[in-house]
Design an enzyme around this catalytic site. Structure first.
Site, PDB file in Angstrom:
ATOM      1  N   ASP A 396      54.479  58.973  40.393  1.00  0.00           N
ATOM      2  CA  ASP A 396      55.534  57.991  40.820  1.00  0.00           C
ATOM      3  C   ASP A 396      56.025  57.392  40.023  1.00  0.00           C
ATOM      4  OD1 ASP A 396      57.417  58.533  42.446  1.00  0.00           O
ATOM      5  OD2 ASP A 396      55.885  58.793  44.272  1.00  0.00           O
ATOM      6  N   GLU A 451      63.413  63.695  51.444  1.00  0.00           N
ATOM      7  CA  GLU A 451      62.618  62.103  52.309  1.00  0.00           C
ATOM      8  C   GLU A 451      63.376  61.512  52.459  1.00  0.00           C
ATOM      9  OE1 GLU A 451      60.248  60.608  48.243  1.00  0.00           O
ATOM     10  OE2 GLU A 451      61.686  60.502  47.459  1.00  0.00           O
TER      11      GLU A 451
END
Length: 646
Positions: A396, A451
């Site tokens: 990430d 998200e």
């Protein structure tokens, strides 16, 4: 015929002169006209109708000045193959048919064009022995100023590439409007999806407008100095006056324009994959599947006798859920380790015990890591994960696609594959075909996904956005949107709640994503406790595959609605349909079925789904290839069906 006249005028005036070539697609509907002279231009026609006007391309290599390009010789070939993907994102096989022209230019530089029935592509090839410094690459695409676009405006090169696709006339896109890829341009009903493929050791391509109908490529410059801010933001603070340093013998990335006569044709596009290098070696160990995700719901499970959080008991609960429903993986997202040291567990997690517990229940474990920490600890961390029996990593916060960052992606994919680890890239740029060379790279983000609904007061993760993604972002490769919300709301009852998030649109809108969106590693974003309350939905979610043997686009209009059918490996068919905020009636034909009767199970928006978004109705019946199903979609609605041969 304005574009053709302009092309001829340029040739006659000497702006481009001397050497002119044509290349047609196998079905002869697309024609590429190429002129090589003091510059290189190409135009594209569809059914003799101009789509793209004379568009200049070039490459500027330091020390190699070419005031006039000249072709020394040409090569042509035609290819008609069948491709069998290692990981069946959309199909078990598909056709690869194209015509190719290579212009071998002076100074050991070649230009390769390909024409497919689905679009065109070109790339530069260097035959030089010594290393090269690439100052710039030129792409100036000349559209009609009145052409419309779906354009993802960015604030700069440092970006997660999570953007909304906003509509603009091409003439209204100016030099200050920077866009990441992919982006979509529409001309008189024809869709042109612009992206790139086979991107390795080279910066990603972005675009700006000129306010007159042209889109011009731009690239992140080569980073000379980087500074780490906090634990994850490695920003470039000094750059060179060039974009890449490469080996002399190199094929540069493909520049790709998918061309579709209707929006729904984009749903079955495979050009990014076809234009990428194929895998070598054995990847039979790669196992696609679904994954139970902890982060979206902040590990808020309930109805249990332990305190939920980042601890062994909570993750055993996730393992039990996955095991019960045949979900292949769970993810331990941020928090399982100190972010700066990804070889150490926090004190409340007993990793050996958790791994044994998951192994006994046939559930794989994927670990989240920061890219900065992985870059610093790659060999040590991956060796440790292999010894633990970890299934993969979720990497990430890269937020860059300059050459150095792109090289990190390949190193991660390669080193993970050596240890038989899967990879999910988050905080990433768009797919460029890496999943073909490295089939262990199952999916990636680079999408404005679910998200965002945890904090986005603008309500941007809307049904309209959701029915834009299949035609643009998901059309170029796997998309980790993270669907699966069980708390659903219409606009007037939705709120961003970080620890108890909900989705905009209906329950069936979320369920349909598992058919419409493709991702060989597909998330179940909600908490197991919420899924346990929804046995009918879990019956569907536990059965729906994450890979497919065949895909059939049924209906579609970018930003409005979509319907697609996909065939599972066991022969079952699934159909998914989604709409924007407009209630809609669709007629869905089942002509893709084989002869014979099928049992059809549907989950559809309930009679009150326009007010209570979680309202749905489950039905069963019989259908066949002559059947046409009348489907009503509520505002922000969806519909799914499973068809099994009787």
């Amino acid at each position: 015929m304005k574009f053709i006249s302009l092309f001829l005028l340029m040739m006659l005036s000497g702006t481009v002169c001397g050497q002119n070539y044509e290349l047609s697609s196998p079905n002869r509907r697309l024609l590429v006209q190429i002129a090589v002279g003091d510059s290189i231009c190409f135009s594209v026609l569809q059914d003799q109708h101009p789509l793209l006007g004379p568009s200049e391309i070039g490459i500027h290599i330091k020390g190699l000045e070419a005031p006039e390009w000249k072709t020394r010789r040409t090569q042509r070939k035609s290819v008609n193959n069948t491709v069998y993907p290692v990981v069946r994102e959309k199909a078990a096989q598909f056709k690869e048919q194209y015509n190719e022209l290579i212009c071998h230019l002076q100074q050991d530089i070649s230009l390769c064009f390909r024409a497919y029935d689905q679009g065109i592509a070109w790339r530069w090839i260097s035959g030089k022995r010594d290393s090269l410094t690439i100052v710039n690459e030129m792409v100036k695409l000349a559209f009609q100023p009145s052409d419309s676009s779906w354009y993802p405006i960015e604030g700069g090169f440092y970006s997660h590439n999570e953007r909304l696709y906003k509509k603009y006339a091409v003439r209204d896109i100016g030099p200050d409007s920077l866009a990441s890829l992919p982006l979509l341009v529409c001309h008189s009903g024809t869709a042109m999806l612009i992206t790139e493929a086979d991107l390795y050791s080279y910066p990603g391509m972005w675009f700006r407008g000129d306010g007159q109908g042209r889109l011009t490529a731009t690239f992140p410059p080569y980073p000379l100095k980087e500074v780490l801010s906090g634990d994850r933001n490695r920003r470039v603070t000094e750059t060179g006056d060039f974009i890449a340093i490469t080996g002399g013998r190199k094929s540069f990335p493909w520049r790709v324009i998918t061309i579709a006569s209707s929006d729904k044709e984009l749903l079955d596009n495979n050009l990014t994959y076809l234009l990428s290098q194929a895998a070598t070696g054995d990847f039979s160990w790669v196992k696609p599947g679904k994954v139970a995700w902890d982060w979206w719901n902040a590990l808020n499970v309930y109805g249990v006798d332990f305190i939920s959080g980042i601890n062994t008991e909570t993750y055993k609960y996730y393992v039990d859920f996955a095991s019960r429903y045949g979900i292949e993986y769970i993810i331990l997202d941020e928090g399982w380790s100190p972010t700066a040291d990804i070889t150490t567990c926090v004190k409340d997690i007993d990793m050996p015990a958790l791994m044994q517990y998951a192994r006994e229940r046939n559930v794989g474990v994927i670990l989240w890591v920061l890219w900065t920490s992985l870059d610093a600890q790659m060999d040590e961390a991956l060796d440790l994960y292999e010894s633990w029996g970890v299934s993969g990593i979720k990497v990430d916060f890269m937020q860059r696609d300059d050459q150095v960052a792109v090289e990190f992606y390949e190193r991660t994919a390669r080193e993970a594959a050596r240890r038989k680890l899967l990879v999910d890239f988050h905080g990433s740029f768009k797919p460029t075909g890496m999943e073909r060379l490295y089939p262990n790279v199952l999916t990636r983000e680079g999408v404005y996904g679910l998200e965002q609904s945890k904090w986005d007061n603008s309500r941007s993760i809307s049904p309209e956005h959701n029915v834009t993604l299949p035609f643009i972002r998901n059309a170029v490769g796997p998309m980790d949107y993270t669907p699966g919300a069980m708390l659903n709301a219409q606009r007037n009852s939705w709120a961003p709640i970080f620890s108890r998030p909900m989705s905009l649109g209906t329950r069936c809108h979320q369920l349909a994503m598992y058919v419409v969106y493709t991702s060989p590693l597909q998330m179940l974003a909600d908490a197991p406790s919420n899924y346990y309350r929804e046995p009918e939905c879990m019956d569907f979610l536990s059965s729906v595959p994450s890979v497919w043997d065949a895909s059939v686009p049924l209906l579609g209009k970018t930003g409005d609605y979509v319907a697609v059918a996909r065939k599972a490996g066991n022969g079952d068919w699934y159909v998914g349909a989604m709409t924007d905020w407009d209630a809609r009636n669709l007629e869905i034909g089942l002509s893709f079925l084989d002869e014979g009767n099928y049992t059809i199970e549907t989950l559809q928006d309930g009679a009150n789904a326009d007010k209570v978004a979680s309202d749905y109705l489950r039905k069963t019946g019989t259908a066949g290839k002559q059947s046409v199903i009348s489907v009503h979609l509520a505002p922000g609605g969806g519909w799914v069906a499973r068809l099994r041969k009787q």
